[in-house]
Design a protein around this motif. Structure first.
Motif, PDB file in Angstrom:
ATOM      1  N   ASN A 241       3.513   2.371  12.622  1.00 44.19           N
ATOM      2  CA  ASN A 241       2.541   2.784  11.612  1.00 44.19           C
ATOM      3  C   ASN A 241       2.911   4.127  10.978  1.00 44.19           C
ATOM      4  N   HIS A 242       4.178   4.514  11.117  1.00 41.89           N
ATOM      5  CA  HIS A 242       4.686   5.703  10.442  1.00 41.89           C
ATOM      6  C   HIS A 242       6.024   5.334   9.798  1.00 41.89           C
ATOM      7  N   TRP A 243       6.038   5.268   8.485  1.00 47.17           N
ATOM      8  CA  TRP A 243       7.291   4.932   7.818  1.00 47.17           C
ATOM      9  C   TRP A 243       7.304   5.457   6.384  1.00 47.17           C
ATOM     10  N   ILE A 244       8.523   5.461   5.826  1.00 45.37           N
ATOM     11  CA  ILE A 244       8.716   5.719   4.406  1.00 45.37           C
ATOM     12  C   ILE A 244       9.528   4.556   3.861  1.00 45.37           C
ATOM     13  N   LEU A 245       8.994   3.900   2.864  1.00 42.98           N
ATOM     14  CA  LEU A 245       9.643   2.759   2.227  1.00 42.98           C
ATOM     15  C   LEU A 245       9.894   3.112   0.769  1.00 42.98           C
ATOM     16  N   GLN A 246      11.089   2.845   0.290  1.00 47.26           N
ATOM     17  CA  GLN A 246      11.403   3.048  -1.121  1.00 47.26           C
ATOM     18  C   GLN A 246      11.954   1.749  -1.688  1.00 47.26           C
ATOM     19  N   GLY A 247      11.492   1.392  -2.867  1.00 48.31           N
ATOM     20  CA  GLY A 247      11.944   0.144  -3.459  1.00 48.31           C
ATOM     21  C   GLY A 247      11.465  -0.027  -4.876  1.00 48.31           C
TER      22      GLY A 247
ATOM     23  N   VAL B   7       4.512   5.852   1.744  1.00 47.75           N
ATOM     24  CA  VAL B   7       4.498   6.646   2.962  1.00 47.75           C
ATOM     25  C   VAL B   7       3.294   6.217   3.789  1.00 47.75           C
ATOM     26  N   GLN B   8       3.539   5.697   4.966  1.00 51.27           N
ATOM     27  CA  GLN B   8       2.474   5.287   5.874  1.00 51.27           C
ATOM     28  C   GLN B   8       2.439   6.260   7.043  1.00 51.27           C
ATOM     29  N   ASP B   9       1.300   6.901   7.252  1.00 55.14           N
ATOM     30  CA  ASP B   9       1.143   7.895   8.315  1.00 55.14           C
ATOM     31  C   ASP B   9      -0.089   7.524   9.122  1.00 55.14           C
ATOM     32  N   GLY B  10       0.105   6.644  10.081  1.00 51.34           N
ATOM     33  CA  GLY B  10      -1.035   6.140  10.843  1.00 51.34           C
ATOM     34  C   GLY B  10      -1.926   5.304   9.948  1.00 51.34           C
ATOM     35  N   ASP B  11      -3.213   5.654   9.875  1.00 55.21           N
ATOM     36  CA  ASP B  11      -4.154   4.927   9.021  1.00 55.21           C
ATOM     37  C   ASP B  11      -4.164   5.452   7.583  1.00 55.21           C
ATOM     38  N   HIS B  12      -3.360   6.447   7.293  1.00 55.05           N
ATOM     39  CA  HIS B  12      -3.341   7.029   5.955  1.00 55.05           C
ATOM     40  C   HIS B  12      -2.084   6.594   5.204  1.00 55.05           C
ATOM     41  N   TYR B  13      -2.228   6.408   3.916  1.00 58.19           N
ATOM     42  CA  TYR B  13      -1.137   5.893   3.088  1.00 58.19           C
ATOM     43  C   TYR B  13      -1.023   6.728   1.822  1.00 58.19           C
TER      44      TYR B  13
ATOM     45  N   ASP C  35      -6.642  -7.890  -7.232  1.00 54.66           N
ATOM     46  CA  ASP C  35      -7.234  -8.236  -5.949  1.00 54.66           C
ATOM     47  C   ASP C  35      -6.087  -8.390  -4.954  1.00 54.66           C
ATOM     48  N   VAL C  36      -5.570  -7.249  -4.490  1.00 54.58           N
ATOM     49  CA  VAL C  36      -4.400  -7.223  -3.610  1.00 54.58           C
ATOM     50  C   VAL C  36      -4.815  -6.721  -2.240  1.00 54.58           C
ATOM     51  N   PRO C  37      -4.551  -7.483  -1.182  1.00 53.21           N
ATOM     52  CA  PRO C  37      -4.999  -7.098   0.172  1.00 53.21           C
ATOM     53  C   PRO C  37      -4.050  -6.074   0.793  1.00 53.21           C
ATOM     54  N   LEU C  38      -4.271  -4.799   0.525  1.00 48.70           N
ATOM     55  CA  LEU C  38      -3.333  -3.777   0.975  1.00 48.70           C
ATOM     56  C   LEU C  38      -3.265  -3.677   2.498  1.00 48.70           C
ATOM     57  N   ASP C  39      -4.392  -3.927   3.175  1.00 49.49           N
ATOM     58  CA  ASP C  39      -4.366  -3.892   4.637  1.00 49.49           C
ATOM     59  C   ASP C  39      -3.422  -4.961   5.187  1.00 49.49           C
TER      60      ASP C  39
ATOM     61  N   VAL D  85       2.920 -10.389  -6.293  1.00 51.64           N
ATOM     62  CA  VAL D  85       3.516  -9.106  -5.922  1.00 51.64           C
ATOM     63  C   VAL D  85       4.963  -9.375  -5.541  1.00 51.64           C
ATOM     64  N   LYS D  86       5.886  -8.616  -6.128  1.00 51.06           N
ATOM     65  CA  LYS D  86       7.300  -8.733  -5.790  1.00 51.06           C
ATOM     66  C   LYS D  86       7.809  -7.357  -5.403  1.00 51.06           C
ATOM     67  N   LEU D  87       8.442  -7.278  -4.241  1.00 49.63           N
ATOM     68  CA  LEU D  87       8.930  -5.997  -3.734  1.00 49.63           C
ATOM     69  C   LEU D  87      10.369  -6.150  -3.264  1.00 49.63           C
ATOM     70  N   ALA D  88      11.266  -5.332  -3.825  1.00 54.84           N
ATOM     71  CA  ALA D  88      12.642  -5.234  -3.364  1.00 54.84           C
ATOM     72  C   ALA D  88      12.783  -3.881  -2.676  1.00 54.84           C
ATOM     73  N   ILE D  89      13.097  -3.897  -1.391  1.00 55.69           N
ATOM     74  CA  ILE D  89      13.123  -2.686  -0.587  1.00 55.69           C
ATOM     75  C   ILE D  89      14.545  -2.127  -0.561  1.00 55.69           C
ATOM     76  N   ASP D  90      14.682  -0.889  -1.068  1.00 57.29           N
ATOM     77  CA  ASP D  90      15.984  -0.236  -1.084  1.00 57.29           C
ATOM     78  C   ASP D  90      16.269   0.500   0.217  1.00 57.29           C
ATOM     79  N   SER D  91      15.251   1.058   0.846  1.00 61.24           N
ATOM     80  CA  SER D  91      15.478   1.785   2.096  1.00 61.24           C
ATOM     81  C   SER D  91      14.213   1.809   2.942  1.00 61.24           C
ATOM     82  N   TRP D  92      14.416   1.744   4.247  1.00 58.78           N
ATOM     83  CA  TRP D  92      13.380   1.876   5.260  1.00 58.78           C
ATOM     84  C   TRP D  92      13.655   3.125   6.088  1.00 58.78           C
ATOM     85  N   SER D  93      12.606   3.858   6.422  1.00 58.19           N
ATOM     86  CA  SER D  93      12.720   4.950   7.377  1.00 58.19           C
ATOM     87  C   SER D  93      11.535   4.869   8.308  1.00 58.19           C
ATOM     88  N   LEU D  94      11.747   4.220   9.455  1.00 60.28           N
ATOM     89  CA  LEU D  94      10.697   4.099  10.465  1.00 60.28           C
ATOM     90  C   LEU D  94      10.787   5.275  11.420  1.00 60.28           C
ATOM     91  N   GLN D  95       9.637   5.891  11.672  1.00 63.08           N
ATOM     92  CA  GLN D  95       9.607   7.057  12.541  1.00 63.08           C
ATOM     93  C   GLN D  95       8.961   6.693  13.876  1.00 63.08           C
TER      94      GLN D  95
END
Length: 202
Positions: free
Chosen positions: A48-54, A72-78, A126-130, A192-202
């Motif tokens: 639940n802690h990451w930085i995604l770029q895409g 940027v996902q930081d626990g329950d905060h985005y 109407d996008v389910p972000l959770d 929704v279409k997402l192409a992920i260029d980089s993941w950084s999981l902490q």
């Protein structure tokens, strides 16, 4: 708030050219595939802690467009920052359990009780972000049954949950456990279409 989509719709959708869907292999999954998916979900249960770029494209069936995304996902905060590079506009969605704030829209910042409610009111989405928080990792969201299909590589090919179909054309197997490189989520009229260029999981 329609200007948000007018700006995006004016951009040539080259940013997602690399996301042209491949023909997906969809197997119901043997014991090996299901065991591997369960193991991935256990490994990512506390991710639940990451930085995604895409590169992201969102459509409500009438309007939409592409841009670049930093999530940027930081626990329950985005913190989502969506940029349209050609015209230089950016939109930022931040929040957590106490509410959400959307900046960059006409008329100034907007607040709402949740990201979903705010996106629905401000942008007609109407996008389910959770749920997307789980789906972007290639795992099932909590609270609903899911139907899974797998590719020849034993990795998730598609996931159907809560009325959405989420497909995974490509994976980054350099990460352990593997993480999606492309994620498409579809529930007509929303896409929704997402192409992920980089993941950084902490």
């Amino acid at each position: 708030m329609k200007s948000f989509f007018r700006v995006l719709a004016a951009i040539v959708p080259l940013l997602l050219a690399a996301c042209v869907p491949q023909k997906l292999v969809r197997n119901q999954g043997d014991a090996v595939s299901l065991a591997q998916q369960t193991a991935r979900e256990q490994q990512l249960a506390n991710a639940n802690h990451w930085i995604l770029q895409g590169r992201l494209s969102v459509s409500n069936g009438k309007e939409g467009g592409p841009g670049t995304l930093t999530w940027v996902q930081d626990g329950d905060h985005y913190d989502f920052t969506f940029r349209t590079p050609i015209v230089g506009k950016s939109f930022r969605l931040t929040g957590g359990p106490d509410g959400a704030l959307l900046e960059g829209v006409d008329g100034g910042p907007m607040q709402g009780p949740s990201a979903e409610a705010l996106m629905r009111r401000a942008l007609g989405l109407d996008v389910p972000l959770d749920e997307l928080r789980a789906w972007v990792l290639g795992v099932r969201a909590q609270g609903g049954n899911a139907q899974l299909s797998f590719g020849d590589n034993k990795l998730l090919s598609s996931l159907q949950q809560d009325g959405w179909e989420v497909t995974y054309p490509t994976w980054d197997t350099q990460h352990q456990p593997p993480l999606p490189k492309t994620v498409f989520a579809d529930k007509p009229p929303y896409k929704v279409k997402l192409a992920i260029d980089s993941w950084s999981l902490q």
